[in-house]
Structures are given as structure tokens and as C-alpha cells.
Enzyme design. Structure first.
Site, PDB file in Angstrom:
ATOM      1  N   HIS A  42       0.781  -1.158  -0.055  1.00 52.29           N
ATOM      2  CA  HIS A  42       0.074   0.105  -0.222  1.00 52.29           C
ATOM      3  C   HIS A  42       0.887   1.343   0.017  1.00 52.29           C
ATOM      4  CE1 HIS A  42      -3.895  -1.839   1.705  1.00 52.29           C
ATOM      5  NE2 HIS A  42      -3.398  -2.692   0.662  1.00 52.29           N
TER       6      HIS A  42
ATOM      7  N   GLU B 258       0.892   3.747   1.875  1.00 51.57           N
ATOM      8  CA  GLU B 258       1.579   4.281   3.294  1.00 51.57           C
ATOM      9  C   GLU B 258       2.668   3.247   3.614  1.00 51.57           C
ATOM     10  OE1 GLU B 258      -1.509   3.532   2.507  1.00 51.57           O
ATOM     11  OE2 GLU B 258      -3.047   4.229   3.793  1.00 51.57           O
TER      12      GLU B 258
END
Length: 193
Positions: free
Chosen positions: A91, A93
Site C-alpha cells: 500500500h 503508506e
């Protein structure tokens, strides 16, 4: 003589009150300018995250982007890459945290702010907490998997040992529109097949 002393005391009281008024006004203005400065910084860094989200979308990934900022400098960048990397943990992040940790040679990132175009999921929230991120600023809320207030608020869970400051809704319309457009185009392509 007594009258002169009273005049001086009254003048001192008036000056003291005026000084206090000036200080409180200055303090309020300083707080206002600090708030506006932080808000401007948040908009600036969210622009960087949006650019990365667009890069993800161009690569056929869900358009989510993230940057990690410390002392006014980007130290980590990432965008969604689970499809191309065959990695469910890739992801935006996590990719930005990995990049930042490698650059500073430490998995802890105290004092850092993470800017991400979509509210973090459970997995990303765990990584954010382990990295000791101080602030998380996100764009669009995620009603299906968001854990910074949408589905639940993991960052407010008292039983956990790290709590980041959460700011949501920064450039939310643009972040949300990027996602909506991506999924609309995907549905359209699927309908044509």
C-alpha cells in the site's frame, strides 16, 4: 503628592492592561498564523501525495499516494503497488514508510508526518504506529476499510501504546474524485469486455 501617586498607579494599571491586551492579541495572531502555516504545509504535501496517486493510477494500481515529511523535507514516497509487485502489503503508506526508514536508516520515524490520499486501513495503521509517526494527514475517508474514524478509530484506542494526531479531509474532494474516476473507468472497461 497623593494625587500624583494615584495618577501614576492608574497609568501603570492602564499600561499593564494594554500590554496584556497586546500580548493576548499577538498570541492569538501567532496561533492563527501557526495554524494557517500548518494548513498550507498540509495542502502542499498533500499535492505531492496526489501526484504519486496519479502515478499509481497510470500504472493500473488503485490511485493512492503517500509521502513522509520531517522538518519540511520529504524523506519517503510511495504509491499503491500491490498488483505490480504481487504484494498485498504494498500500500502507498507502507511503501512511503519503507522508503523513509531506509533513508534515515531507522524503522522508527518519530516527529514525522505521513500524508496519504486515502484514510489508512488496518494494516497501514499498524505500520504507522510501529514507525511512531507523529501525525497522519489523509484526504478522502474510506467508508469500507478506514480505521482513522470511518469504520473505527484505531488511533484513539487507549489500549495501544502509540497515538498519532489524525487530520482528515485535506483535499478530500480531489482525492475522492481521483479514486471514483479510476473505478468508474475500470467498470467501463469491464463492461466492454
Amino acid at each position: 503628592m497623593k494625587t500624583d501617586a494615584l495618577v501614576i498607579i492608574n497609568n501603570i494599571d492602564a499600561l499593564s492592561k494594554r500590554y496584556t491586551d497586546i500580548l493576548s492579541t499577538h498570541s492569538a495572531q501567532s496561533a492563527f498564523y501557526r495554524h494557517n502555516s500548518r494548513m498550507n504545509d498540509d495542502l502542499l504535501w498533500m499535492n505531492e501525495a496526489l501526484a504519486l496517486a496519479r502515478e499509481a493510477g497510470s500504472a493500473g494500481e488503485v490511485p493512492v499516494g503517500a509521502v513522509v515529511v520531517v522538518d519540511g523535507q520529504i524523506i519517503g514516497r510511495g504509491f499503491n503497488q500491490p498488483i505490480s509487485r504481487h504484494d498485498p502489503t504494498a500500500h502507498a503508506e507502507v511503501m512511503a514508510l519503507r522508503d523513509a526508514a531506509a533513508r534515515v536508516d531507522n524503522y522508527r520515524l518519530p516527529g514525522a508526518t505521513l500524508y496519504v490520499t486515502l484514510e489508512p486501513c488496518l494494516m497501514c495503521a499498524g505500520a504507522i504506529m510501529h514507525a511512531r509517526i507523529a501525525r497522519v494527514v489523509f484526504g478522502a475517508a474510506d467508508a469500507k476499510t478506514g480505521v482513522a474514524g470511518s469504520v473505527l478509530n484505531l488511533f484513539a484506542e487507549n489500549r495501544l501504546n502509540h497515538h498519532a494526531e489524525i487530520i482528515g479531509g485535506v483535499r478530500a474532494t480531489e482525492c475522492g474524485q481521483l479514486l471514483s474516476s479510476f473505478f468508474a473507468a475500470r467498470r467501463h472497461r469491464t463492461a466492454l469486455v
